[in-house]
Scaffold this active site. Structure first.
Site: not given
Ligand code: CMC
Length: 427
Positions: A264, A305, A363
């Site tokens: 987050h 995201h 971010d």
């Molecule tokens: N790098 C590499 N792979 C990723 C990433 C990433 N940053 N984010 C998601 N993926 C992949 C993930 O491994 C999955 O792949 P597969 O379908 O092959 O298993 C797919 O993309 C979908 O990921 P998810 O975990 O189901 O996506 P989510 O919606 O649950 O997670 C997230 C969203 C923001 C937690 C995630 O994208 C992440 O960890 N990003 C990095 C941390 C980050 O930048 N967070 C800030 C968000 S913006 C500020 C805020 O609003 O808080």
């Protein structure tokens, strides 16, 4: 309520469920009737669950739309400012000139914190993480304002909202000053909100400081772009804490704790840590390969995201602000920023990221701006918390001023069924 009805067939029974339509956005199926029939819904991560009704912010993640009170974030970032956006979030409408002046003055008159607050800081180690200090000192505000803790009184809620918005920059800057061993700086109320923050961060009592207007403008934009984001993890935490009747300062402190995590608000700090770890453009491919490797938990911080699966509209505005700040400070060739630009390009062109709709998020760019301004990475999430405060307090107030019940999620229990206790000598 819409004319539509949903029905669910289970165990030979059909249950009719109400369907609600919002102003815009997907219809919402009300599942409260399930409990009386012996069922719960299961939705880990609340991916499909609307936990409340709200009028504050709307997001369409597929189209990359973010509206506060119906106004697109791009227009607010271009034509409004942070305090006006705070007003919009709190009162649901843009202020006229008199309302704006009154609101800005009220915030200005509450920027100072009780002098005893400075003794709270002394209880923390100098190397404490600023977010750890913020969780403590913001929660501690409730110990100072007994005069405004009646959450059923609209005036009490309003003054708490103003106090929180006004005092967050002061507390954030005090946190920074404490960790570097410098004296706290008092707010200067002739300065704008963002200028005041930069003054309290970078000024010192021995010298006159002059805040760079380009940096103050970028800071105001960072606050504005973070001001609210509907029912995200920290806002939902504030609502859940508030649903118990806890006071607003305690609830915002809970929101700060939830924001801290790297998935987050902690992501902006994690972006810079990652860029430092990569260290050199020659290692980018290695890190991109790690991010794509299913057996490696590493993720590219600042990408992806939960809601935006097209682009993050805040990131577009933030990218422009980043370019302005880098040009103003002559930092276009900073080695970390070169790595950031290359990563951004790879992620926008690489099939893995395109397929999964993983774009640079807000971010990614805010981390770059904050580093350029000279803000240490450990303070990045504090700045997110500062910016998000009006959103948290607006959601809390919306909930408290309407009808609400204590938040109490259910569970799918998969532990042992009832069994008899085994005495120690028989185990
Ligand atoms: N790098 C590499 N792979 C990723 C990433 C990433 N940053 N984010 C998601 N993926 C992949 C993930 O491994 C999955 O792949 P597969 O379908 O092959 O298993 C797919 O993309 C979908 O990921 P998810 O975990 O189901 O996506 P989510 O919606 O649950 O997670 C997230 C969203 C923001 C937690 C995630 O994208 C992440 O960890 N990003 C990095 C941390 C980050 O930048 N967070 C800030 C968000 S913006 C500020 C805020 O609003 O808080």
């Amino acid at each position: 309520m819409s004319d539509k009805k949903a029905s669910l067939s289970i165990d030979g029974k059909t249950l009719d469920l109400k369907v609600h339509s919002g102003t815009i956005g997907p219809d919402v199926i009300e599942v409260s009737a399930l409990t009386g029939n012996g069922y719960f819904t299961y939705d880990p991560g609340f991916v499909s669950t609307a936990a409340c009704e709200s009028k504050i912010t709307y997001i369409d993640g597929d189209k990359g739309v973010l509206l506060h009170g119906g106004y697109p974030i791009e227009q607010l970032a271009e034509q409004s400012d942070y305090l006006e956006t705070c007003y919009l979030l709190l009162y649901g409408a843009l202020p006229n000139a008199t309302q704006k002046e009154t609101f800005v003055n009220k915030v200005r008159m509450h920027t100072m914190v009780n002098d005893q607050m400075s003794t709270f800081f002394k209880g923390f180690r100098r190397d404490a993480h600023p977010m750890a200090i913020m969780c403590g000192v913001v929660g501690a505000l409730s110990a100072f304002y007994h005069d405004s803790l009646d959450i059923t009184d609209e005036k009490h809620r309003e003054i708490s909202a103003i106090r929180l918005i006004a005092k967050m920059p002061t507390l954030a800057a005090m946190t920074y000053k404490y960790t570097i061993g410098q004296p706290f700086m008092y707010p200067q109320n002739h300065l704008s909100y963002a200028e005041n923050f930069l003054h309290m961060m970078f000024g010192n009592p021995c010298e006159q400081d002059k805040v760079n207007p380009v940096l103050a403008k970028a800071m105001d934009k960072i606050f504005l772009l973070h001001a609210d984001h509907e029912q995200n993890a920290s806002t939902s935490t504030v609502r859940l804490a508030g649903s118990t009747g806890a006071n607003p300062f305690a609830c915002i402190s809970a929101g700060i704790a939830a924001l801290w995590g790297p998935s987050h608000g902690g992501a902006n700090e994690a972006v810079l840590d990652m860029l430092n770890e990569i260290g050199d453009a020659s290692r980018i491919d290695e890190f991109v390969a790690k991010a794509k490797d299913k057996d490696d938990p590493f993720r590219l911080m600042g990408f992806g995201h939960r809601v935006y699966k097209n682009f993050d509209p805040r990131a577009k505005v933030m990218k422009q602000a980043a370019d302005e700040v880098l040009a103003e400070l002559g930092l276009e060739n900073d080695p970390l920023l070169i790595i950031a630009k290359r990563l951004e390009q790879i992620a926008l062109e690489d099939e893995y990221f395109i397929e999964r709709k993983l774009y640079p998020n807000v971010d990614f760019y805010s981390g770059i701006i904050l580093k350029a301004i000279g803000i240490p990475t450990s303070m990045f999430t504090v700045i997110f918390a500062l910016g998000r405060t009006p959103g948290w307090i607006a959601h809390w107030n919306e909930m408290i001023s309407g009808s609400y019940r204590i938040g109490r999620p259910r569970q799918l229990y998969t532990g042992p069924a009832q069994r008899d206790f085994v005495p120690l000598d028989k185990r």
